[in-house]
Design a protein around this motif. Sequence first.
Motif, PDB file in Angstrom:
ATOM      1  N   PRO A 192       0.840  -1.210   0.000  1.00  0.00           N
ATOM      2  CA  PRO A 192       0.000   0.000   0.000  1.00  0.00           C
ATOM      3  C   PRO A 192       0.867   1.250   0.000  1.00  0.00           C
ATOM      4  CG  PRO A 192       0.054  -0.979   2.189  1.00  0.00           C
ATOM      5  CD  PRO A 192       0.774  -1.936   1.285  1.00  0.00           C
ATOM      6  N   SER A 193       0.409   2.267  -0.702  1.00  0.00           N
ATOM      7  CA  SER A 193       1.182   3.507  -0.811  1.00  0.00           C
ATOM      8  C   SER A 193       1.006   4.416   0.402  1.00  0.00           C
ATOM      9  CB  SER A 193       0.759   4.276  -2.065  1.00  0.00           C
ATOM     10  OG  SER A 193      -0.580   4.739  -1.927  1.00  0.00           O
ATOM     11  N   GLY A 194      -0.086   4.241   1.129  1.00  0.00           N
ATOM     12  CA  GLY A 194      -0.411   5.157   2.211  1.00  0.00           C
ATOM     13  C   GLY A 194      -1.098   6.424   1.736  1.00  0.00           C
ATOM     14  N   MET A 195      -1.305   6.521   0.403  1.00  0.00           N
ATOM     15  CA  MET A 195      -1.987   7.678  -0.190  1.00  0.00           C
ATOM     16  C   MET A 195      -2.890   7.185  -1.324  1.00  0.00           C
ATOM     17  SD  MET A 195       0.937  10.662  -0.366  1.00  0.00           S
ATOM     18  CE  MET A 195      -0.241  12.016  -0.352  1.00  0.00           C
ATOM     19  N   ASP A 295      -5.757  13.079   1.360  1.00  0.00           N
ATOM     20  CA  ASP A 295      -4.360  12.652   1.505  1.00  0.00           C
ATOM     21  C   ASP A 295      -3.413  13.844   1.557  1.00  0.00           C
ATOM     22  OD1 ASP A 295      -4.867   9.942   1.630  1.00  0.00           O
ATOM     23  OD2 ASP A 295      -4.680   9.634  -0.529  1.00  0.00           O
ATOM     24  N   LEU A 296      -3.758  14.916   0.847  1.00  0.00           N
ATOM     25  CA  LEU A 296      -2.928  16.115   0.853  1.00  0.00           C
ATOM     26  C   LEU A 296      -3.012  16.832   2.200  1.00  0.00           C
ATOM     27  CD1 LEU A 296      -1.126  17.935  -1.017  1.00  0.00           C
ATOM     28  CD2 LEU A 296      -3.205  19.241  -1.527  1.00  0.00           C
ATOM     29  N   TYR A 297      -4.221  16.906   2.765  1.00  0.00           N
ATOM     30  CA  TYR A 297      -4.429  17.632   4.019  1.00  0.00           C
ATOM     31  C   TYR A 297      -3.984  16.830   5.244  1.00  0.00           C
ATOM     32  CZ  TYR A 297      -7.433  20.901   1.397  1.00  0.00           C
ATOM     33  OH  TYR A 297      -7.925  21.825   0.513  1.00  0.00           O
ATOM     34  N   TYR A 298      -4.160  15.514   5.191  1.00  0.00           N
ATOM     35  CA  TYR A 298      -3.840  14.668   6.351  1.00  0.00           C
ATOM     36  C   TYR A 298      -2.931  13.518   5.915  1.00  0.00           C
ATOM     37  CZ  TYR A 298      -7.957  17.229   7.887  1.00  0.00           C
ATOM     38  OH  TYR A 298      -8.865  18.228   8.175  1.00  0.00           O
ATOM     39  N   PRO A 299      -1.701  13.823   5.524  1.00  0.00           N
ATOM     40  CA  PRO A 299      -0.820  12.783   4.966  1.00  0.00           C
ATOM     41  C   PRO A 299      -0.333  11.798   6.023  1.00  0.00           C
ATOM     42  CG  PRO A 299       0.381  14.842   5.216  1.00  0.00           C
ATOM     43  CD  PRO A 299      -1.054  15.143   5.543  1.00  0.00           C
TER      44      PRO A 299
END
Length: 319
Positions: A192-195, A295-299
């Motif tokens: 998994p990429s995590g994003m 994903d951008l706001y809460y990476p």
Amino acid sequence: MRLNYPVIFPLNQLTYIHGRRFNALSSRYMLPADEEEVRRSELQHKTIQFLFNGKNYVGPIAEVLKPKEGQERCRVLDLGTGGGFWAIDLADEFPSAEVIGVDLAPIQPREVPANCTFELCDLDQFYLPYPSEHFDVIHARFMHTGIENYPRFLHEIARMLRPGGLVILIEPDTEPIADEKSASHFTRSGQPSGMRGWFALWETYRRCLRDKGIDVNIPPELSNLVASTGAFDRIVSQEGNIPIGFWPKDPIALSIGQLAWMNYDMMLPAMKPLFLSAGMRDWEAKKLIEEAHQDLYYPLVRASSRLHIVHAIKKTKHP
């Protein structure tokens, strides 16, 4: 000295698509041409300046543009000038040079240096309407997503550039990166990429570009493509790793990350007309963008992107 540059572009050079204003010259380039996009263009410009240690360029541009006795005025062509920030800065730095910025849309400021002008042109064509061996410097960045035949585009740059002239190319990779690993790595490994939302949006964007005839693999091949024209030597290739967000510890990298974060925060909704034009339903596009924004706001991981930077000198003719 600055001139109040007259607005001579006809109003029909702009159109509205899904609530955003676009250029009317090319349906291939599908990012907006409005005030929001001009602000985003400025963020990109500032990001590059930080990356280049406060400069606007790489390569021996000062040497190339140095006035030479008995020679005519040096000329600079900025292809895909956007908001015109690079062209204006260069005109200020080199007041003896003539700087021309070219774009699909009339979104540049009216107040410009006396040695700077802007022109309207679709650069996605086989022949560009400029003389051969006419320019001393040609600069093109963030262009490949609007050019179907990029190798041909490079041949046109070579034609327009005088022998000994300098070309500077900067193109962003559209493949996302998380914790220094690319989307291709995660696909191969199955990890998994995590994003997930972020990666899904960029894969959709790349698919839409392919559907419009764009080769999304141009950026990492820039150096090879320049070499394959046979017109250049002293080819220098560099990569710029751009952090996205507030995770870097180094102050300069943090500033770049903050600017990149603001750039992408504005770019995500700007992609929606492209997705809708590709046949995606409104709720699907909205969901895709919202999940990428999440994903951008809460990476959960360290996001980044990669810039490919090439500069080269056109070969001189031998008697």
